[in-house]
Design a protein around this motif. Structure first.
Motif, short mmCIF file in Angstrom:
data_model
loop_
_atom_site.label_atom_id
_atom_site.label_comp_id
_atom_site.label_asym_id
_atom_site.label_seq_id
_atom_site.Cartn_x
_atom_site.Cartn_y
_atom_site.Cartn_z
N ALA A 216 0.81 -1.22 0.00
CA ALA A 216 0.00 0.00 0.00
C ALA A 216 0.84 1.26 0.00
N ARG A 217 2.10 1.17 0.36
CA ARG A 217 3.00 2.33 0.38
C ARG A 217 4.01 2.27 -0.76
N ASP A 218 3.75 1.38 -1.71
CA ASP A 218 4.60 1.22 -2.88
C ASP A 218 3.91 1.85 -4.09
N PRO A 219 4.46 2.96 -4.64
CA PRO A 219 3.81 3.61 -5.77
C PRO A 219 3.59 2.68 -6.96
N ARG A 220 4.49 1.72 -7.16
CA ARG A 220 4.34 0.79 -8.29
C ARG A 220 3.12 -0.10 -8.10
N PHE A 221 2.90 -0.55 -6.87
CA PHE A 221 1.71 -1.36 -6.62
C PHE A 221 0.45 -0.53 -6.81
N LEU A 222 0.44 0.70 -6.29
CA LEU A 222 -0.75 1.55 -6.44
C LEU A 222 -1.06 1.81 -7.91
N MET A 223 -0.01 1.94 -8.74
CA MET A 223 -0.23 2.11 -10.17
C MET A 223 -0.91 0.87 -10.75
N GLN A 224 -0.45 -0.32 -10.31
CA GLN A 224 -1.05 -1.56 -10.80
C GLN A 224 -2.49 -1.72 -10.32
N LEU A 225 -2.72 -1.38 -9.05
CA LEU A 225 -4.08 -1.46 -8.51
C LEU A 225 -5.01 -0.49 -9.23
N ALA A 226 -4.53 0.72 -9.45
CA ALA A 226 -5.33 1.71 -10.17
C ALA A 226 -5.65 1.23 -11.58
N GLU A 227 -4.64 0.67 -12.25
CA GLU A 227 -4.85 0.15 -13.60
C GLU A 227 -5.90 -0.96 -13.60
N GLY A 228 -5.79 -1.86 -12.60
CA GLY A 228 -6.75 -2.96 -12.52
C GLY A 228 -8.17 -2.47 -12.31
N LEU A 229 -8.34 -1.51 -11.40
CA LEU A 229 -9.68 -1.00 -11.12
C LEU A 229 -10.26 -0.24 -12.31
N VAL A 230 -9.41 0.52 -12.99
CA VAL A 230 -9.88 1.24 -14.17
C VAL A 230 -10.26 0.27 -15.29
N LEU A 231 -9.41 -0.75 -15.52
CA LEU A 231 -9.72 -1.75 -16.54
C LEU A 231 -11.02 -2.49 -16.24
N SER A 232 -11.23 -2.78 -14.96
CA SER A 232 -12.45 -3.46 -14.56
C SER A 232 -13.67 -2.60 -14.87
N GLY A 233 -13.56 -1.32 -14.59
CA GLY A 233 -14.65 -0.40 -14.94
C GLY A 233 -14.85 -0.32 -16.44
N MET A 234 -13.74 -0.31 -17.20
CA MET A 234 -13.84 -0.27 -18.66
C MET A 234 -14.51 -1.53 -19.20
N ALA A 235 -14.26 -2.67 -18.53
CA ALA A 235 -14.92 -3.91 -18.94
C ALA A 235 -16.43 -3.76 -18.83
N MET A 236 -16.88 -3.12 -17.76
CA MET A 236 -18.32 -2.90 -17.59
C MET A 236 -18.87 -1.92 -18.62
N VAL A 237 -18.07 -0.89 -18.94
CA VAL A 237 -18.49 0.04 -20.00
C VAL A 237 -18.65 -0.70 -21.31
#
Length: 282
Positions: A216-237
């Motif tokens: 949670a304090r690793d910027p690289r992980f947060l980038m991956q988590l953000a990408e995953g959540l955005v992609l998941s939303g895009m899947a629904m779109v």
């Protein structure tokens, strides 16, 4: 060639940089996008990011009991004020209220999450309670733009990060449910949406065995988590519904909300639902 016209544009600030720099960059991005008179809807955690936005319109903080009626009223107010967009800065509730209000007003939404707790960041669905009821998933409007401030996200609560991971854990199970429904002639599979859902889970799969408190304090992980959540939303779109990211495990979370008023963040309850769904498939 893939058509992404319906997908939001995603901007990422940092690292390096701080929240003040992100606020200045966000204000500049809005001007570059031609958004000159936005109505800013923000949580208290979004004040710093919204401080530099140039607009003559007020900044609105959703009331604690904000529901569908409140969102509709905000949408009417947005239209009366002739705002050219709603900029939503905050957590999931703030973003969902803004998406619903924007649908009522007929304007675009810029989503600026201050935490990564669920995949509704860029989905066309809002979870907002009706009058005196629990949260209800209803059609809204997907954001045109998503702005991610990594310095802000690094300061978000650990519980929110856990919930974001929990929401993405649902995707493989949701796809199983979708396939099961398709086998019985109840649904049809959108292959692009399916692929986006798979890709979203893979964004965080490599971190599942790591200590989430450290991640949670690793910027690289947060980038991956953000990408995953955005992609998941895009899947629904792409699918036009929540099938790529929501199955029986989400129904379990909604049941918890209905029966007990909710016991944890949405993503945490979904993760619990995943345990039950996994056992049913086993």
């Amino acid at each position: 060639m893939e058509d992404r016209r319906d997908f939001p544009e995603v901007f990422v600030y940092g690292p390096p940089g701080d929240e003040q720099g992100a606020a200045e960059d966000l204000a500049l991005k809005l001007v570059e996008l031609g958004i000159t008179e936005p109505l800013v809807v923000q949580s208290t955690f979004g004040e710093a990011l919204g401080a530099r936005i140039r607009t003559s319109l007020p900044h609105v903080v959703p009331v604690p009991q904000a529901n569908q009626e409140w969102a509709a009223s905000l949408g009417s107010r947005t239209r009366r004020l002739r705002a050219d967009a709603i900029v939503a800065i905050g957590g999931g509730r703030c973003l969902d209220i803004a998406k619903l209000a924007a649908a009522r007003a007929g304007v675009t939404v810029v989503a600026v999450p201050t935490q990564l707790s669920h995949d509704g960041i860029c989905s066309p669905v809002a979870v907002v309670p009706a009058q005196g009821a629990c949260g209800e998933s209803i059609g809204a409007i997907a954001p045109r733009v998503v702005y991610l401030s990594i310095p802000t996200l690094l300061g978000s609560p650990l519980e929110a990060v856990r919930a974001g991971v929990g929401d993405l854990l649902a995707n493989p199970l949701a796809l199983k449910d979708w396939a099961l429904a398709a086998e019985r002639g109840l649904e049809s599979i959108d292959r692009r949406a399916w692929s986006l859902s798979v890709e979203s889970f893979r964004s965080i799969e490599g971190y599942l065995s790591a200590d989430i408190a450290e991640s949670a304090r690793d910027p690289r992980f947060l980038m991956q988590l953000a990408e995953g959540l955005v992609l998941s939303g895009m899947a629904m779109v792409c699918a036009g519904n929540s099938r790529p990211a929501s199955g029986g495990e989400h129904e379990i979370s909604h049941a918890i909300d209905h029966l007990f008023g909710g016991r944890a963040l949405h993503g945490a309850q979904v993760a619990f639902g995943c345990l039950i769904s996994t056992e049913l498939y086993a």
